[in-house]
Write a protein that holds these residues in place. Structure first.
Motif, PDB file in Angstrom:
ATOM      1  N   THR A 250      50.427  48.147  35.980  1.00 19.63           N
ATOM      2  CA  THR A 250      50.910  48.197  37.363  1.00 19.63           C
ATOM      3  C   THR A 250      50.041  49.103  38.234  1.00 19.63           C
ATOM      4  N   GLU A 251      49.768  50.301  37.743  1.00 18.95           N
ATOM      5  CA  GLU A 251      48.973  51.248  38.525  1.00 18.95           C
ATOM      6  C   GLU A 251      47.544  50.763  38.698  1.00 18.95           C
ATOM      7  N   HIS A 252      46.984  50.176  37.653  1.00 18.80           N
ATOM      8  CA  HIS A 252      45.606  49.684  37.737  1.00 18.80           C
ATOM      9  C   HIS A 252      45.497  48.530  38.732  1.00 18.80           C
ATOM     10  N   LEU A 253      46.524  47.699  38.809  1.00 23.02           N
ATOM     11  CA  LEU A 253      46.533  46.620  39.780  1.00 23.02           C
ATOM     12  C   LEU A 253      46.680  47.168  41.198  1.00 23.02           C
ATOM     13  N   ALA A 254      47.511  48.196  41.337  1.00 29.42           N
ATOM     14  CA  ALA A 254      47.756  48.778  42.658  1.00 29.42           C
ATOM     15  C   ALA A 254      46.514  49.454  43.222  1.00 29.42           C
ATOM     16  N   ASP A 255      45.734  50.108  42.352  1.00 29.48           N
ATOM     17  CA  ASP A 255      44.546  50.807  42.861  1.00 29.48           C
ATOM     18  C   ASP A 255      43.280  49.948  42.810  1.00 29.48           C
ATOM     19  N   GLY A 256      43.427  48.679  42.426  1.00 26.82           N
ATOM     20  CA  GLY A 256      42.299  47.768  42.464  1.00 26.82           C
ATOM     21  C   GLY A 256      41.372  47.821  41.278  1.00 26.82           C
ATOM     22  N   ARG A 257      41.698  48.599  40.271  1.00 35.04           N
ATOM     23  CA  ARG A 257      40.826  48.676  39.095  1.00 35.04           C
ATOM     24  C   ARG A 257      40.941  47.426  38.229  1.00 35.04           C
ATOM     25  N   LEU A 258      42.044  46.688  38.395  1.00 37.63           N
ATOM     26  CA  LEU A 258      42.217  45.410  37.718  1.00 37.63           C
ATOM     27  C   LEU A 258      42.680  44.373  38.717  1.00 37.63           C
ATOM     28  N   VAL A 259      42.352  43.125  38.446  1.00 39.58           N
ATOM     29  CA  VAL A 259      42.760  41.998  39.280  1.00 39.58           C
ATOM     30  C   VAL A 259      43.593  41.054  38.428  1.00 39.58           C
ATOM     31  N   ARG A 260      44.687  40.560  39.008  1.00 38.99           N
ATOM     32  CA  ARG A 260      45.567  39.675  38.261  1.00 38.99           C
ATOM     33  C   ARG A 260      45.250  38.212  38.571  1.00 38.99           C
TER      34      ARG A 260
END
Length: 297
Positions: A250-260
């Motif tokens: 969740t946090e990685h998606l929120a800060d843009g480090r991961l893309v879903r």
């Protein structure tokens, strides 16, 4: 000392304190004649008279007084100890062994344990982290945690967490020169990070579903792990696409480090349930734990 000695001594103490065979018999729930027989049996065994009987009263003899001086504190001590054992039975205490996946332990179990254990210092919990299915009876666990509530008939399932979702994720760097997959079939054109199942030893097939159409997709890539945390780490580094629990990224998606991607192929499903044998008599400690874990959302 024989068991009958304790019975006789208690009878003697009751008669002496009540100063009456009639009242003592009523208190002990026996007949006056049976009580008289018990006292005579005790006196015969000891070889001394313990009570002086008159038509109006009953009083201890010198030997009786001596015995009472020892007997009263001894029986009171036994009574106090029995009472304390009763309190211990109701006091939450003991060791509870639970088998669960690492994700369940981190996301559901530990937050509850962290909250309640300071209030119950006599409760001890052992978590065995294992992603495979465990026979909790054969392995002597008190309970296990698994997804969903489809369990054997002799098990009780208690919901302990919200519904969950999976997520297919990759780093922006990975997508720098690649198009996002639009369907599960597109995964064949991507490097994916495999999950080695500790239970079977094989790779986990990604379970995707949309509009009631379910697929189990076998993926390929350069790396594989038997740790979900390492899959997330590898995905963050750009090693490929990972398939993990949504709340782990969740946090990685929120800060843009991961893309879903393939979000529409990842529906919600039943979350974690605590399961244990229906024939198990819950201890006070186990009941405290179950109530702390019970999902009320």
């Amino acid at each position: 000392m024989q068991r009958e000695d304790l019975v006789d001594l208690n009878a003697f103490l009751t008669v002496a304190e009540e100063a009456s065979f009639t009242r003592a018999a009523a208190k002990l729930g026996t007949s006056q004649s049976a009580l008289s027989h018990t006292i005579r049996r005790l006196e015969t065994r000891l070889g001394v008279r313990l009570l002086t009987r008159t038509t109006r009263s009953v009083a201890p003899t010198q030997a009786g007084e001596r015995l009472l001086a020892t007997l009263r504190p001894a029986l009171e001590s036994i009574g106090d100890e029995l009472a304390s054992l009763g309190e211990l039975r109701e006091k939450p205490a003991g060791v509870i062994r639970i088998t669960a996946s690492e994700h369940a332990a981190c996301s559901v179990l530990w937050p509850a344990l962290e909250r309640i254990l300071p209030n119950y210092p006599d409760i001890h919990v052992e978590l065995d982290l294992n992603s495979g299915f465990t026979d909790i009876v054969a392995e002597r666990f008190d309970a296990g945690v698994r997804l969903g509530e489809a369990l054997a008939k002799d098990m009780i399932a208690v919901r302990i967490g919200p519904e969950l979702r999976m997520a297919v994720v990759g780093a922006p760097a990975y997508f720098a020169d690649r198009a996002h997959p639009l369907t599960p079939h597109d995964l064949s054109q991507h490097r994916c990070i495999n999950m080695r199942l500790r239970s079977s030893g094989g790779f986990y097939a990604w379970e995707l579903e949309k509009d009631g159409h379910a697929l189990r997709v076998r993926v390929e890539g350069q790396v594989a792990f038997n740790s979900v945390e390492m899959i997330v780490t590898a995905a963050l580094s750009g090693a490929g696409l990972g398939f993990v629990m949504e709340n782990m990224v969740t946090e990685h998606l929120a800060d843009g480090r991961l893309v879903r991607v393939l979000d529409d192929w990842c529906p919600s499903f039943a979350g974690y349930h605590l399961y244990y044998p229906s024939r198990r008599q819950p201890s006070a400690a186990f009941t405290v734990l179950v109530e702390a874990l019970r999902f009320r959302g």
